[in-house]
Write a protein that holds these residues in place. Sequence first.
Motif, PDB file in Angstrom:
ATOM      1  N   ALA A  33       0.841  -1.209   0.000  1.00  0.00           N
ATOM      2  CA  ALA A  33       0.000   0.000   0.000  1.00  0.00           C
ATOM      3  C   ALA A  33       0.867   1.247   0.000  1.00  0.00           C
ATOM      4  CB  ALA A  33      -0.925  -0.007   1.225  1.00  0.00           C
ATOM      5  N   LEU A  34       1.891   1.229   0.829  1.00  0.00           N
ATOM      6  CA  LEU A  34       2.787   2.387   0.906  1.00  0.00           C
ATOM      7  C   LEU A  34       3.483   2.637  -0.430  1.00  0.00           C
ATOM      8  CD1 LEU A  34       4.106   4.504   2.831  1.00  0.00           C
ATOM      9  CD2 LEU A  34       5.976   2.875   3.117  1.00  0.00           C
ATOM     10  N   ILE A  35       3.923   1.575  -1.070  1.00  0.00           N
ATOM     11  CA  ILE A  35       4.645   1.730  -2.330  1.00  0.00           C
ATOM     12  C   ILE A  35       3.708   2.205  -3.445  1.00  0.00           C
ATOM     13  CG2 ILE A  35       5.795   0.418  -4.157  1.00  0.00           C
ATOM     14  CD1 ILE A  35       7.159  -1.134  -1.803  1.00  0.00           C
ATOM     15  N   LEU A  36       2.529   1.632  -3.514  1.00  0.00           N
ATOM     16  CA  LEU A  36       1.588   2.033  -4.567  1.00  0.00           C
ATOM     17  C   LEU A  36       1.248   3.516  -4.459  1.00  0.00           C
ATOM     18  CD1 LEU A  36      -0.827  -1.043  -4.588  1.00  0.00           C
ATOM     19  CD2 LEU A  36       0.739  -0.363  -6.418  1.00  0.00           C
ATOM     20  N   VAL A  37       1.015   3.967  -3.230  1.00  0.00           N
ATOM     21  CA  VAL A  37       0.610   5.358  -3.031  1.00  0.00           C
ATOM     22  C   VAL A  37       1.821   6.288  -2.972  1.00  0.00           C
ATOM     23  CG1 VAL A  37      -0.467   6.954  -1.387  1.00  0.00           C
ATOM     24  CG2 VAL A  37      -1.545   4.750  -1.884  1.00  0.00           C
ATOM     25  N   GLY A  38       2.856   5.856  -2.260  1.00  0.00           N
ATOM     26  CA  GLY A  38       3.983   6.740  -1.996  1.00  0.00           C
ATOM     27  C   GLY A  38       5.047   6.761  -3.078  1.00  0.00           C
ATOM     28  N   ALA A  39       5.123   5.703  -3.879  1.00  0.00           N
ATOM     29  CA  ALA A  39       6.184   5.650  -4.889  1.00  0.00           C
ATOM     30  C   ALA A  39       5.632   5.496  -6.308  1.00  0.00           C
ATOM     31  CB  ALA A  39       7.146   4.500  -4.591  1.00  0.00           C
ATOM     32  N   SER A  40       4.656   4.624  -6.489  1.00  0.00           N
ATOM     33  CA  SER A  40       4.127   4.417  -7.840  1.00  0.00           C
ATOM     34  C   SER A  40       3.240   5.567  -8.282  1.00  0.00           C
ATOM     35  CB  SER A  40       3.311   3.122  -7.905  1.00  0.00           C
ATOM     36  OG  SER A  40       4.050   2.028  -7.432  1.00  0.00           O
ATOM     37  N   GLY A  41       2.770   6.352  -7.320  1.00  0.00           N
ATOM     38  CA  GLY A  41       1.993   7.528  -7.663  1.00  0.00           C
ATOM     39  C   GLY A  41       0.522   7.276  -7.914  1.00  0.00           C
ATOM     40  N   PHE A  42       0.000   6.144  -7.442  1.00  0.00           N
ATOM     41  CA  PHE A  42      -1.434   5.899  -7.589  1.00  0.00           C
ATOM     42  C   PHE A  42      -2.212   6.640  -6.507  1.00  0.00           C
ATOM     43  CE2 PHE A  42       0.235   1.972  -9.647  1.00  0.00           C
ATOM     44  CZ  PHE A  42      -0.362   2.144 -10.882  1.00  0.00           C
TER      45      PHE A  42
ATOM     46  N   ALA B  84      -6.622   1.067  -3.999  1.00  0.00           N
ATOM     47  CA  ALA B  84      -7.664   0.194  -3.453  1.00  0.00           C
ATOM     48  C   ALA B  84      -8.165  -0.779  -4.518  1.00  0.00           C
ATOM     49  CB  ALA B  84      -8.816   1.043  -2.912  1.00  0.00           C
ATOM     50  N   ASN B  85      -8.328  -0.292  -5.742  1.00  0.00           N
ATOM     51  CA  ASN B  85      -8.742  -1.174  -6.836  1.00  0.00           C
ATOM     52  C   ASN B  85      -7.687  -2.246  -7.106  1.00  0.00           C
ATOM     53  OD1 ASN B  85     -11.245  -0.125  -7.441  1.00  0.00           O
ATOM     54  ND2 ASN B  85     -10.417   1.457  -8.799  1.00  0.00           N
ATOM     55  N   ILE B  86      -6.437  -1.827  -7.123  1.00  0.00           N
ATOM     56  CA  ILE B  86      -5.352  -2.776  -7.399  1.00  0.00           C
ATOM     57  C   ILE B  86      -5.314  -3.868  -6.330  1.00  0.00           C
ATOM     58  CG2 ILE B  86      -2.826  -3.015  -7.429  1.00  0.00           C
ATOM     59  CD1 ILE B  86      -2.775  -0.195  -8.785  1.00  0.00           C
ATOM     60  N   CYS B  87      -5.507  -3.479  -5.083  1.00  0.00           N
ATOM     61  CA  CYS B  87      -5.417  -4.439  -3.977  1.00  0.00           C
ATOM     62  C   CYS B  87      -6.754  -5.102  -3.664  1.00  0.00           C
ATOM     63  CB  CYS B  87      -4.882  -3.759  -2.723  1.00  0.00           C
ATOM     64  SG  CYS B  87      -3.220  -3.111  -2.922  1.00  0.00           S
ATOM     65  N   GLY B  88      -7.809  -4.689  -4.338  1.00  0.00           N
ATOM     66  CA  GLY B  88      -9.114  -5.294  -4.106  1.00  0.00           C
ATOM     67  C   GLY B  88      -9.636  -5.066  -2.703  1.00  0.00           C
ATOM     68  N   CYS B  89      -9.457  -3.860  -2.201  1.00  0.00           N
ATOM     69  CA  CYS B  89      -9.970  -3.554  -0.856  1.00  0.00           C
ATOM     70  C   CYS B  89     -10.554  -2.144  -0.840  1.00  0.00           C
ATOM     71  CB  CYS B  89      -8.866  -3.697   0.183  1.00  0.00           C
ATOM     72  SG  CYS B  89      -7.543  -2.512  -0.019  1.00  0.00           S
ATOM     73  N   ALA B  90     -11.070  -1.757   0.301  1.00  0.00           N
ATOM     74  CA  ALA B  90     -11.705  -0.442   0.423  1.00  0.00           C
ATOM     75  C   ALA B  90     -10.653   0.660   0.496  1.00  0.00           C
ATOM     76  CB  ALA B  90     -12.570  -0.403   1.674  1.00  0.00           C
ATOM     77  N   VAL B  91     -11.059   1.853   0.073  1.00  0.00           N
ATOM     78  CA  VAL B  91     -10.153   2.998   0.119  1.00  0.00           C
ATOM     79  C   VAL B  91      -9.676   3.249   1.553  1.00  0.00           C
ATOM     80  CG1 VAL B  91      -9.965   5.489  -0.258  1.00  0.00           C
ATOM     81  CG2 VAL B  91     -11.188   4.089  -1.904  1.00  0.00           C
ATOM     82  N   GLY B  92     -10.592   3.141   2.496  1.00  0.00           N
ATOM     83  CA  GLY B  92     -10.234   3.359   3.900  1.00  0.00           C
ATOM     84  C   GLY B  92      -9.176   2.369   4.385  1.00  0.00           C
ATOM     85  N   THR B  93      -9.250   1.161   3.859  1.00  0.00           N
ATOM     86  CA  THR B  93      -8.270   0.141   4.231  1.00  0.00           C
ATOM     87  C   THR B  93      -6.880   0.532   3.743  1.00  0.00           C
ATOM     88  OG1 THR B  93     -10.001  -1.533   4.029  1.00  0.00           O
ATOM     89  CG2 THR B  93      -7.734  -2.321   4.081  1.00  0.00           C
ATOM     90  N   ILE B  94      -6.821   1.040   2.516  1.00  0.00           N
ATOM     91  CA  ILE B  94      -5.530   1.488   1.974  1.00  0.00           C
ATOM     92  C   ILE B  94      -4.979   2.640   2.805  1.00  0.00           C
ATOM     93  CG2 ILE B  94      -4.469   2.712   0.032  1.00  0.00           C
ATOM     94  CD1 ILE B  94      -4.734  -0.188  -0.542  1.00  0.00           C
TER      95      ILE B  94
END
Lengths: 73, 181
Positions: B119-128, B134-144
Amino acid sequence: MNERKPVGQENAMEAAATRKKATNKPAKLGRDVQARLGQQLRAMYDEVVNQGVPDRFNDLLDRLDNNGSKDGH
Amino acid sequence: MAMDESVRKAILGAVPSLRAFAISLCGNVDRADDLVQETLLRALANIDSFQPGTNMSAWLFTILRNHFRSEYRKRRREVEDSDGHYAETLKSQPEQYGQVEYREFREALSQLPQDQREALILVGASGFSYEEAANICGCAVGTIKSRVNRARTRLAELMHVNSAEDFGPDETVRAVLASGE
């Protein structure tokens, strides 16, 4: 008009910084820490990103593309 | 199927970031490249299920993550034995960072639970965005959001950092350099 800050402001900021350092309590992450962690994360990630696309992936797509063309689609 | 040129470009454009994500998942550059290759093969085999106009990169990340989860996680012990491998994949550390700090950061990152790390890498480094992650990981936005927050807090704990001052004496210089980018 190059310096419009009140004279005392810098001293006040220094004092605040000193206080912060002195207490040094494990509070929730400050923006500065978050920014720092973010910088390191991106530095690590970008090290790989900056390697670009290795040849094997270009070759792979070439191969798949040629196979597809031969199939006549 | 002759590959559409725009599809080809989009796929190749995503490869560098896919590799960085894959290395962060499996901790080994050779296995990461295999993972990326398998991802591309799967993506092209299912290219019809890609909706034009949506984010190709996010779609590929989803495939890569799912594939990693289903195949590579079976080799859990190998996967978890990733400490230091990331370093081997890197020819040089980024010059603006202290070597010790950089190593500490990588070690701390490798100690995070998988869910938090990705989650940290997707948001903090990949720029999603949080939504995309949340879509990539199949979970809720709040969970991410929660995972990212916990990841940051845990990283700071592992590195014994309470404020930016703790990063080292030349932090001010680095901050000035960074802000001048």
